[in-house]
Design a protein around this motif. Sequence first.
Motif, short mmCIF file in Angstrom:
data_model
loop_
_atom_site.label_atom_id
_atom_site.label_comp_id
_atom_site.label_asym_id
_atom_site.label_seq_id
_atom_site.Cartn_x
_atom_site.Cartn_y
_atom_site.Cartn_z
N SER A 1 10.99 25.05 26.40
CA SER A 1 11.13 24.47 25.08
C SER A 1 10.95 23.07 25.20
CB SER A 1 12.59 24.89 24.45
OG SER A 1 13.37 24.37 25.47
N SER A 2 11.32 22.34 26.31
CA SER A 2 10.83 20.68 26.23
C SER A 2 9.48 20.59 26.18
CB SER A 2 11.91 20.28 27.55
OG SER A 2 12.97 20.55 27.74
N GLY A 3 8.82 21.41 26.95
CA GLY A 3 7.35 21.24 27.12
C GLY A 3 6.80 21.37 25.95
N LEU A 4 7.31 22.24 24.96
CA LEU A 4 6.84 22.44 23.65
C LEU A 4 7.10 21.31 22.80
CD1 LEU A 4 5.57 25.11 22.26
CD2 LEU A 4 7.83 25.89 21.43
N GLY A 5 8.35 21.05 23.04
CA GLY A 5 8.88 19.72 21.97
C GLY A 5 7.81 18.69 22.45
N ALA A 6 7.45 18.40 23.53
CA ALA A 6 6.70 17.03 23.80
C ALA A 6 5.18 17.23 23.45
CB ALA A 6 6.51 17.16 25.41
N ILE B 1 16.20 30.08 6.83
CA ILE B 1 15.01 30.10 8.03
C ILE B 1 15.56 29.04 9.41
CG2 ILE B 1 12.86 29.39 9.02
CD1 ILE B 1 13.09 31.85 7.24
N ARG B 2 15.82 29.68 10.40
CA ARG B 2 16.51 29.02 11.69
C ARG B 2 15.43 28.99 12.64
NH1 ARG B 2 21.84 27.45 11.51
NH2 ARG B 2 22.65 27.57 9.11
N CYS B 3 15.72 28.26 13.63
CA CYS B 3 14.77 28.22 14.87
C CYS B 3 15.50 28.83 16.16
CB CYS B 3 14.48 26.89 15.23
SG CYS B 3 13.23 25.97 14.08
N GLY B 4 14.86 29.87 16.57
CA GLY B 4 15.43 30.65 17.93
C GLY B 4 14.91 30.40 19.03
N TRP B 5 14.86 31.32 19.87
CA TRP B 5 14.66 31.02 21.40
C TRP B 5 13.00 30.31 21.25
CZ3 TRP B 5 11.09 34.44 24.46
CH2 TRP B 5 10.92 34.06 25.71
N MET B 6 12.74 29.31 21.94
CA MET B 6 11.80 28.42 22.27
C MET B 6 11.32 27.94 20.56
SD MET B 6 10.83 28.44 25.30
CE MET B 6 9.21 28.00 25.36
N GLY B 7 11.93 27.83 19.86
CA GLY B 7 11.51 27.37 18.40
C GLY B 7 11.06 28.35 17.31
N LYS B 8 11.05 29.63 17.85
CA LYS B 8 10.44 30.48 16.93
C LYS B 8 11.40 30.74 15.74
CE LYS B 8 9.20 35.34 16.69
NZ LYS B 8 8.82 36.73 17.31
N LYS B 9 10.71 30.81 14.47
CA LYS B 9 11.59 30.82 13.27
C LYS B 9 11.86 32.26 12.96
CE LYS B 9 9.29 26.43 11.41
NZ LYS B 9 8.52 26.16 10.41
N ARG C 1 23.81 27.28 18.91
CA ARG C 1 23.87 27.21 17.62
C ARG C 1 22.32 27.26 17.02
NH1 ARG C 1 23.65 24.19 12.91
NH2 ARG C 1 22.38 22.51 14.20
N PRO C 2 22.08 28.20 16.25
CA PRO C 2 20.55 28.14 15.77
C PRO C 2 20.34 27.01 14.78
CG PRO C 2 22.04 29.92 14.45
CD PRO C 2 22.77 29.29 15.81
N PRO C 3 19.62 25.97 15.02
CA PRO C 3 19.04 24.96 14.21
C PRO C 3 18.29 25.21 12.99
CG PRO C 3 17.93 24.76 16.26
CD PRO C 3 18.78 25.86 16.50
N THR C 4 18.20 24.29 11.97
CA THR C 4 17.26 24.68 11.02
C THR C 4 15.90 23.80 11.53
OG1 THR C 4 18.12 22.60 10.10
CG2 THR C 4 18.96 24.71 9.11
N ARG D 1 18.03 23.01 24.19
CA ARG D 1 18.90 23.72 23.64
C ARG D 1 18.13 25.13 23.31
NH1 ARG D 1 20.32 23.41 18.30
NH2 ARG D 1 22.61 23.46 18.93
N LEU D 2 16.97 25.09 23.03
CA LEU D 2 16.15 26.36 22.53
C LEU D 2 15.64 27.22 23.78
CD1 LEU D 2 14.04 24.58 19.77
CD2 LEU D 2 16.16 25.67 19.44
N ASP D 3 16.03 27.11 24.99
CA ASP D 3 15.82 27.70 26.13
C ASP D 3 16.41 29.10 26.10
OD1 ASP D 3 13.81 26.00 27.19
OD2 ASP D 3 15.12 25.16 28.62
N VAL D 4 17.59 29.07 25.51
CA VAL D 4 18.16 30.45 25.30
C VAL D 4 18.07 30.96 23.97
CG1 VAL D 4 19.74 29.89 27.39
CG2 VAL D 4 20.55 29.44 25.10
#
Length: 319
Positions: free
Chosen positions: A50-55, A165-173, A242-245, A259-262
Amino acid sequence: MKETTLIQVPPRLTVLEAVEFRKTCHELCQAETPPSKIIFDFSHTTFMDSSGLGALVSNFKITKEQGIELVLRDVRPQVMAVLSLTGLNEVLPIEQSAIAQQPAKSTNQNEIVPPPTHPSIYSWIKRSLDVVGAIVGLGITAILFIPIAIAIKLDSQGPILFGQIRCGWMGKKFRMWKFRSMCVNAEQMKSQVQNQLAGPLFKNDNDPRITKVGRFLRKTSLDEIPQFWNVLIGEMSLVGTRPPTPDEVEKYDVPEWQRLDVKPGMTGEWQVNGRSQIRNFEDVIRLDLKYQQNWSLMYDLKLIIKTIFIVFNRNSGAY
């Protein structure tokens, strides 16, 4: 402007490499003579968390702001699976050649399995616990649904359930479900309510949007129990972060994407450590990373038991 600059992406794009990846791209874009086109060569990259995805998202934003053409070249199937989770494969320009078509680990010929960013992701024991817990939880939800629904309807106009709508694992909505605890136009009124938390999080102890029944539901955590459905279908876990928006994720720096790695959880470190008393986003990140570092089946069970005690302890301050 220079014509084209090629950036070789490392074989593993995790947090340390991702920070450097973002820094390199941003320095190029902000240089006195930036390139007109930047190519990210993914031909050697077989793992991205997820960090790579964020970059990558951050780099896409700055190139777009600077009017620089961005192209991803030779994206391997393992990385393509990660991009597909969030739909970025439809947004980012991708050029493929034969080198990127090499087979990756998959369950069948048509399905590429995204990389295991954390041991909990592909743990069948954790998933079994989630399914059993979700079935029990949905049974409880079915029993409580009618009295809660009547109370919500008598208190205010609007639907019984609220999907956000929230973001789950790897940012998937995904759409996370709750019993509605706010007025129907709560999202439109959000800009009028003062945020008492630091960073991307939002909270107001005396939020005027919360209904009378809603305050009771939140105090007892009954508003959360429809999320057992999200757990059953695999979008959430009983225990996680915690699932972020999406607007929270928009403000993340690269390391915070970890934090999105799980999978997000109905409960976790943040909830059992007094979530209403935590005012700093860095503390939330610290607790999320603590969960990832300490995770085990016994650790999940420990947090579930703690959550049960907290729910029945009115003075806990967690909810």
